[in-house]
Write an enzyme that holds these catalytic residues in place. Structure first.
Site, short mmCIF file in Angstrom:
data_model
loop_
_atom_site.label_atom_id
_atom_site.label_comp_id
_atom_site.label_asym_id
_atom_site.label_seq_id
_atom_site.Cartn_x
_atom_site.Cartn_y
_atom_site.Cartn_z
N SER A 178 12.02 1.74 3.03
CA SER A 178 10.75 1.12 2.68
C SER A 178 9.61 2.00 3.22
O SER A 178 9.58 3.19 2.90
CB SER A 178 10.71 -0.31 3.24
OG SER A 178 9.69 -1.05 2.63
N ARG A 195 3.29 -13.33 5.57
CA ARG A 195 4.72 -13.12 5.84
C ARG A 195 5.58 -13.86 4.81
O ARG A 195 6.62 -13.35 4.39
CB ARG A 195 5.05 -13.60 7.25
CG ARG A 195 6.49 -13.37 7.67
CD ARG A 195 6.89 -11.91 7.64
NE ARG A 195 8.17 -11.67 8.27
CZ ARG A 195 8.81 -10.50 8.25
NH1 ARG A 195 8.27 -9.45 7.64
NH2 ARG A 195 9.97 -10.36 8.85
N ASP A 217 15.82 -4.83 -6.31
CA ASP A 217 14.70 -4.64 -5.39
C ASP A 217 13.42 -4.83 -6.19
O ASP A 217 13.09 -4.04 -7.06
CB ASP A 217 14.76 -3.24 -4.77
CG ASP A 217 13.71 -3.02 -3.69
OD1 ASP A 217 12.66 -3.70 -3.71
OD2 ASP A 217 13.93 -2.16 -2.82
N HIS A 226 15.41 -6.01 -1.57
CA HIS A 226 14.79 -4.96 -0.75
C HIS A 226 15.32 -4.93 0.68
O HIS A 226 15.57 -3.87 1.24
CB HIS A 226 13.28 -5.16 -0.76
CG HIS A 226 12.52 -4.09 -0.07
ND1 HIS A 226 12.52 -2.78 -0.52
CD2 HIS A 226 11.76 -4.10 1.06
CE1 HIS A 226 11.76 -2.05 0.29
NE2 HIS A 226 11.30 -2.81 1.26
N ASP A 227 15.49 -6.08 1.29
CA ASP A 227 15.91 -6.14 2.69
C ASP A 227 17.32 -5.60 2.94
O ASP A 227 17.73 -5.50 4.11
CB ASP A 227 15.84 -7.57 3.22
CG ASP A 227 14.58 -7.82 4.05
OD1 ASP A 227 13.79 -6.87 4.21
OD2 ASP A 227 14.40 -8.94 4.52
#
Lengths: 371, 371
Positions: A151, A221, A310, A343-344
């Site tokens: 990232s 967040r 993603d 993505h994570d």
């Protein structure tokens, strides 16, 4: 000169390097920068066995386990692990603009008794890399066997290979691309609006006023967490469950609020905004005549890793970029991680990461050993 | 009894039906409900040529053009158009809980001088449908040749076919599914947090206090706009353009803020929250023994339309639902719209919508004409 930074201390021990008179890409002079870093393993006499790990948006210098407990890439970094600390000298630094030991907006501003806050300079990914380079010089590192990141860390790894082509031998760029996308800019704008429109943000002066934009940070967040995961994961983990206690409160919403609340304790709002802007500005073609010209500077071998589904960095777009890199003379390969995390996955799918990264960084090194 | 609703007036003329003593699905009695509606065309003597249009989250009763100007589905609704007002009697109503003429949280609460605000009841998609049914009874409608809607309107169209199976002949369900997804719940939670955490929301009592949660509503709309569009569209329209006047302000961010600002003038926050919750609770299987059992009630013929790259209602998930409907005896077909717009294609891709909807609703009717 040594400014003590009482407001900006993460809950683990770290080393601090001091830099003086760093001028940012946009021309602001920073008279002193503290850089928090951790190292694992031992630098060889030639200074050539170093691996630099670059953290993502909300990461820190604490990549691996030691007396401080578990780090963000602990399963991959340690003795006889993928990034083998009996062979490599591994360094991880908190980025410029961060809030975990390195000088950032929550740090005390030199010659003042107040924190930088909104007066902190605009920082780019290239600024982060230049600062890392100067710290590596202090540490005696001559060559980077590899620079690795996911990232925002992947953006740094890519810029490293362009900015210091003679130093970087391998770069692993995970879940990142040559430029930040319009969709990424869109989500960053929502997060920025959430924070800056919170009255407790106080035009960026919250810290000096004893305020904190909790609501804005929580929402930011929550938005981030959605983009880091996939619809399939949310379906499987939460589905349409609603809390028994609160009939109309979906479990996925409770989860997001919980993640938002946890975030408040560990991140500084202006630091978050500073790093969002650095991501916004990420474009390896800027001031280099475009992306193709930027690729022509690279001497390192590149491994790009995309993650299926993603949302922010679709693997098919990364694949196009890799083709462009190859067309411009870069030795680059592409691999895709299959994960419902989205993505994570770069922080979670350690087995797949190991299977891809280990051969890439270890084969050549082992080959040299055998000579 | 006739409460005048001075706070809840959209900028176009509309008719108003009055209902009395409606009990919501969750058991709250509403002593009076005003329902804003428009009609186009003429009801036949048998009351069988009616088509009901159901609007989406931020839509209203103004579906087509007339003295009021352009409506949200104007290219599809009018004389000799797909939904031909020389043949059909077309009705569109503002949903229960809305803020464009129908009694919603911004309406004056009966027996008070204050608006409902946070005291407005929890509303479901089924409540919207029951209310529409009672208005159609007043209008003399006996059969619905078709009920048509996209997104939240598609949820209503589907519920119509289950709740009033003997009345609905065709249902067109666009960009919606049998239940709201976990990802949809997640985005709704972010929007809800943005609005309710704005201090100007004042625990839902903003209207009576002369306040308005502008920041929260702007952020909610920005989040919504991202989910209604695609990465490809943002890439092509905005790319990585930054405003000249504000070096670090991406154009896509300006666009989202502009959309957010426009939204403030036309939507009531508590109405928005009420409709988000109705979407959250959408699940045709609730209180019916599951989705398959719900499908068994349907007598109408269904056309489901998915949109490629729809982030909220992926067409592959809709296709699975259509297969389940078919397996439970429903005559249902599926078609996919190819559009870079994503979810919002149901309000934009009129040519593709016409090509799919016109044969579905007009062939049988024309066939009857020919007998």
């Amino acid at each position: 000169m040594g400014f003590i930074d009482i407001k900006n201390q993460p809950p683990f021990k770290f080393s601090v390097a001091q830099l003086h008179d760093y001028q940012t890409e946009f021309g602001e002079l920073m008279v002193q920068i503290n850089v928090a870093y951790e190292t694992y393993g031992t630098l060889n006499a030639q200074g050539t066995n170093a691996i630099l790990l670059c953290h993502a948006l909300t990461g820190d210098a604490h990549a691996s386990d030691d007396a401080n407990g578990t780090g963000w890439w602990e399963p991959l970094v340690g003795p006889h692990r993928t990034i083998d600390t009996t062979r490599y000298y591994v360094i991880c630094m908190n980025v410029l603009g961060g809030c975990s030991g390195t000088t950032g907006p929550a740090s005390i501003k030199p010659y003042s008794d107040q924190v930088y806050g909104q007066t902190y300079p605009v920082i780019t990914i290239r600024d982060m890399v230049h600062v890392q380079y100067r710290v590596l010089q202090q540490l005696g590192v001559k060559q980077l066997h590899a620079v690795i990141g996911g990232s925002m860390g992947g953006m740094q790894a890519l810029e490293w290979s362009i900015m210091y082509p003679d130093i970087v031998e391998h770069a692993v760029i995970i879940a990142a691309n040559a430029e930040f996308s319009a969709m990424g800019l869109a989500y960053n704008e929502v997060m920025r609006q959430a924070i800056t429109s919170d009255p407790e943000y106080a035009d960026g002066n919250y810290a000096n006023l004893g305020k904190f934009p909790e609501n804005g940070m929580r929402i930011a967040r929550m938005v981030g967490m959605i983009t880091y995961r996939t619809a399939k994961l949310f379906d499987e983990r939460f589905g349409r469950s609603f809390s028994d206690q609160h009939l109309f409160d979906p479990e996925v919403g409770r989860y997001l609020r919980y993640q938002g609340d946890k975030f408040l304790a560990r991140f500084d709002p202006q630091s978050y905004l500073t790093l969002l802007r650095a991501m916004d500005l990420h474009d390896i073609g800027t001031e280099r005549g475009g992306i193709s010209e930027a690729f022509k500077k690279i001497r390192a071998e590149l491994l790009w890793i995309g993650i299926r589904d993603d949302l922010l960095y679709p693997p098919e777009k990364i694949r196009e970029t890799v083709a462009k890199a190859q067309a411009n003379g870069v030795i680059a390969s592409f691999a895709e991680i299959d994960s419902d995390y989205g993505h994570d996955a770069f922080l979670l799918e350690f087995e797949q990461l190991e299977a891809l990264i280990s051969p890439f960084i270890n084969q050549l090194y082992l080959g040299e050993q055998a000579l």
